[in-house]
Design an enzyme around this catalytic site. Structure first.
Site, PDB file in Angstrom:
ATOM      1  N   ASP A  56     154.253  40.362 -32.807  1.00  0.00           N
ATOM      2  CA  ASP A  56     154.668  40.539 -34.193  1.00  0.00           C
ATOM      3  C   ASP A  56     154.996  42.018 -34.367  1.00  0.00           C
ATOM      4  OD1 ASP A  56     154.865  40.952 -36.927  1.00  0.00           O
ATOM      5  OD2 ASP A  56     153.138  39.710 -37.431  1.00  0.00           O
ATOM      6  N   VAL A  57     156.252  42.336 -34.650  1.00  0.00           N
ATOM      7  CA  VAL A  57     156.676  43.739 -34.694  1.00  0.00           C
ATOM      8  C   VAL A  57     156.053  44.507 -35.846  1.00  0.00           C
ATOM      9  CG1 VAL A  57     158.850  43.305 -33.487  1.00  0.00           C
ATOM     10  CG2 VAL A  57     158.800  43.247 -36.005  1.00  0.00           C
ATOM     11  N   ASN A  83     166.143  45.041 -32.875  1.00  0.00           N
ATOM     12  CA  ASN A  83     166.973  44.050 -33.538  1.00  0.00           C
ATOM     13  C   ASN A  83     166.251  43.205 -34.592  1.00  0.00           C
ATOM     14  OD1 ASN A  83     169.193  41.882 -33.682  1.00  0.00           O
ATOM     15  ND2 ASN A  83     167.498  40.736 -32.753  1.00  0.00           N
ATOM     16  N   TYR A 151     167.022  43.774 -48.743  1.00  0.00           N
ATOM     17  CA  TYR A 151     167.715  43.863 -47.461  1.00  0.00           C
ATOM     18  C   TYR A 151     168.550  45.137 -47.381  1.00  0.00           C
ATOM     19  CZ  TYR A 151     170.580  42.447 -43.461  1.00  0.00           C
ATOM     20  OH  TYR A 151     171.224  42.395 -42.250  1.00  0.00           O
ATOM     21  N   LYS A 155     168.160  48.383 -44.810  1.00  0.00           N
ATOM     22  CA  LYS A 155     169.178  48.758 -43.838  1.00  0.00           C
ATOM     23  C   LYS A 155     169.662  50.196 -44.044  1.00  0.00           C
ATOM     24  CE  LYS A 155     169.035  45.070 -41.384  1.00  0.00           C
ATOM     25  NZ  LYS A 155     168.512  45.115 -40.000  1.00  0.00           N
TER      26      LYS A 155
END
Length: 246
Positions: A56-57, A83, A151, A155
């Site tokens: 789990d990042v 990613n 989102y 980003k």
């Protein structure tokens, strides 16, 4: 590029899976990071050059352990395709709960930071020193879609991470670049054929592109010598409404 090593996060599906498989086909040794071990094994397809690393990042200890296992297995880490990410259904800021906001920030920002930190640490101390980090941004790092506050903010943060790593990595021969992707055909973009909210308030279907085109772009970026770098690349469906959006 045979023998080069790379870790791909979010490798269990979509862009991560496609890119991992293209890298394996090109002779890279690929560490596959994702939460679902079965999905990672499916990506690996039994390839001996694939290293399955369930992780789990958003978990700092799990990330550090996964990168340590890869470094121990290979002796070094040459590249990271950072990613893993996620999004929400379109909604205005007053409709976004703090829990939803934190979930997106945890994966798209905290996860990117943790994986970049682990890669940078290893690349700085290995001999010969250096490596490459490729962050998955988005065209939303340039122009938002309607109802994409969490989102889009995440980003934009990735762009800041990319610029900082590209600068801080110079003394250690660590290059960093970002690929900003628009409408690659994956499960995440399948809804686009049925219509997506536009800046003028309309709902219209949008063209998509083959995810393999993204995978080949990442392969190109990863394969450059450390004396060259692509700081930012945008790859998008040619006719999608991005240029002039808004």
């Amino acid at each position: 590029m045979t023998g080069q090593t790379i870790i791909v996060t979010g490798a269990g599906s979509g862009i991560g899976r496609a890119t991992s498989q293209v890298l394996l086909g090109a002779g890279w040794r690929v560490g596959l990071i994702g939460r679902r071990e079965a999905a990672l094994a499916e990506t690996a397809g039994g390839d001996a050059q694939a290293l399955v690393l369930p992780c789990d990042v958003t978990d700092p200890d799990a990330v550090d352990a996964a990168f340590a296992k890869a470094a121990e297995s290979w002796g070094r880490i040459d590249a990271l395709f950072n990613n893993a990410g996620g999004g929400l259904v379109a909604q205005t800021i007053d409709e976004v709960s703090f829990a939803e906001w934190r979930r997106i920030m945890a994966v798209n920002v905290d996860g990117m930071f943790l994986c970049a930190r682990a890669a940078f640490r290893q690349m700085r101390r290995q001999v010969p020193q250096g490596g490459r980090i490729i962050n998955n941004g988005s065209i939303s790092a340039h122009a938002p879609r309607p109802g994409s506050v969490a989102y889009t903010v995440s980003k934009h943060a990735v762009t800041g991470l990319t610029r900082t790593l590209a600068l801080d990595g110079r003394p250690f021969d660590i290059a960093c670049g970002q690929i900003d992707i628009g409408n690659a055909a994956t499960d995440m973009t399948s809804r686009m054929s049925g219509g997506v909210a536009q800046a003028d308030g309309s709902i219209k279907p949008e063209p998509t592109m083959d995810v393999q085109d993204v995978a080949r772009a990442v392969l190109y970026m990863a394969g450059l010598p450390l004396s060259a770098n692509v700081p930012f690349m945008t790859v998008m469906a040619t006719k999608m409404p991005f240029l002039g959006r808004g």
